[in-house]
Scaffold this active site. Structure first.
Site, PDB file in Angstrom:
ATOM      1  CE  LYS A  41      -3.144  -2.379   3.134  1.00 26.44           C
ATOM      2  NZ  LYS A  41      -3.652  -2.340   4.503  1.00 26.44           N
ATOM      3  N   GLY A  42       2.093   1.156   0.440  1.00 20.60           N
ATOM      4  CA  GLY A  42       2.934   2.316   0.770  1.00 20.60           C
ATOM      5  C   GLY A  42       3.095   3.356  -0.313  1.00 20.60           C
ATOM      6  CD  GLU A 100       8.208  -0.767  -2.921  1.00 17.60           C
ATOM      7  OE1 GLU A 100       7.066  -0.308  -2.717  1.00 17.60           O
ATOM      8  OE2 GLU A 100       8.546  -1.913  -2.586  1.00 17.60           O
ATOM      9  CG  ASP A 101       6.802   2.015   0.284  1.00 13.76           C
ATOM     10  OD1 ASP A 101       7.558   1.166  -0.229  1.00 13.76           O
ATOM     11  OD2 ASP A 101       6.064   1.751   1.253  1.00 13.76           O
ATOM     12  CG  ASP A 104      14.973  -1.864   3.502  1.00 11.52           C
ATOM     13  OD1 ASP A 104      16.011  -1.221   3.698  1.00 11.52           O
ATOM     14  OD2 ASP A 104      14.445  -2.561   4.389  1.00 11.52           O
ATOM     15  CE  LYS A 132      14.922   2.840   5.278  1.00 11.30           C
ATOM     16  NZ  LYS A 132      14.168   1.942   6.218  1.00 11.30           N
ATOM     17  CG  PHE A 154      10.697   1.618  10.547  1.00 11.46           C
ATOM     18  CD1 PHE A 154      10.890   0.547   9.692  1.00 11.46           C
ATOM     19  CD2 PHE A 154       9.403   2.091  10.753  1.00 11.46           C
ATOM     20  CE1 PHE A 154       9.813  -0.039   9.041  1.00 11.46           C
ATOM     21  CE2 PHE A 154       8.325   1.501  10.113  1.00 11.46           C
ATOM     22  CZ  PHE A 154       8.533   0.431   9.261  1.00 11.46           C
ATOM     23  CG  ASP A 161       2.586   0.628   7.108  1.00 14.82           C
ATOM     24  OD1 ASP A 161       3.451   0.480   6.219  1.00 14.82           O
ATOM     25  OD2 ASP A 161       2.098  -0.328   7.735  1.00 14.82           O
TER      26      ASP A 161
END
Ligand code: IMP
Ligand code: MG
Length: 177
Positions: A41-42, A100-101, A104, A132, A154, A161
């Site tokens: 959802k990000g 994408e949010d 990572d 990241k 984080f 979220d």
């Protein structure tokens, strides 16, 4: 939830960065057909802002679901799901941009890239709101990103979220647990 959040990026700065990425995509894909696929959802806010900064390019929007996090830990196990429209989409002549949010470990994007490659997309690129790179476990790179983030923190806000909270914050901040 009521944790302390230390602001990192303001709404104004985010808007500027997203605008720049939209402009670059507009230039790079001029004359091409794109399918922008937001990773739920990000990425929903980033995608919403990004498309309003893309000009003179034919694009469609879709969504895919990927889940790998539980709280603030990556499980390393990526589950993807999408609706029939995307399953049956004719990828011929279409360039996919996965939106994408946060990129990572890269495990999520690796799975999604393979998925769209197997569907016959002309090309598959990645636009990440935050990159990241220090946590990467593979050779996946963000073709477009708003921020490179090298702190082991984080973050929440702007769609991101922590256990479904804080997505609505207009800024991005560090979650202090
Ligand atoms: P990975 O690249 O497969 O490790 O997964 C990246 C996903 O983990 C992102 O799409 C986010 O949903 C989530 N994630 C990683 N870091 C953070 C963070 O700092 N805050 C919120 N979500 C995060
Ligand atoms: Mg995500």
């Amino acid at each position: 939830m009521n944790n302390t959040i230390i602001p990192i990026y303001t709404a104004e700065d985010i808007a500027e960065k997203v605008k720049k990425v939209g402009k670059k995509i507009s230039e790079d894909y001029y004359g091409k057909k794109i399918l922008l696929v937001g990773v739920l959802k990000g990425a929903f806010l980033f995608l919403a802002d990004l498309i309003r900064n893309i000009e003179n390019v034919d694009f469609e929007v879709s969504f895919i679901r990927a889940k790998s996090y539980n709280g603030n830990k990556s499980t390393g196990n990526v589950e993807i799901s999408c609706d029939d429209d995307l399953k049956n989409f004719d990828f011929k002549d279409h360039h996919v941009i996965i939106v994408e949010d946060i990129l990572d470990t890269g495990l999520t994007i690796a799975v999604l890239k393979d998925y769209f490659d197997s569907k016959g997309a002309e090309s598959v690129k990645v636009a990440a709101f935050m990159d990241k790179p220090s946590n990467r476990v593979n050779d996946i790179k963000a073709d477009y990103f708003c921020y490179e983030f090298n702190d082991d923190k984080f973050v929440v806000g702007y769609g991101l979220d922590y256990n479904e909270s804080y997505r609505q914050l207009p800024f991005v901040g560090e979650l202090v647990l």
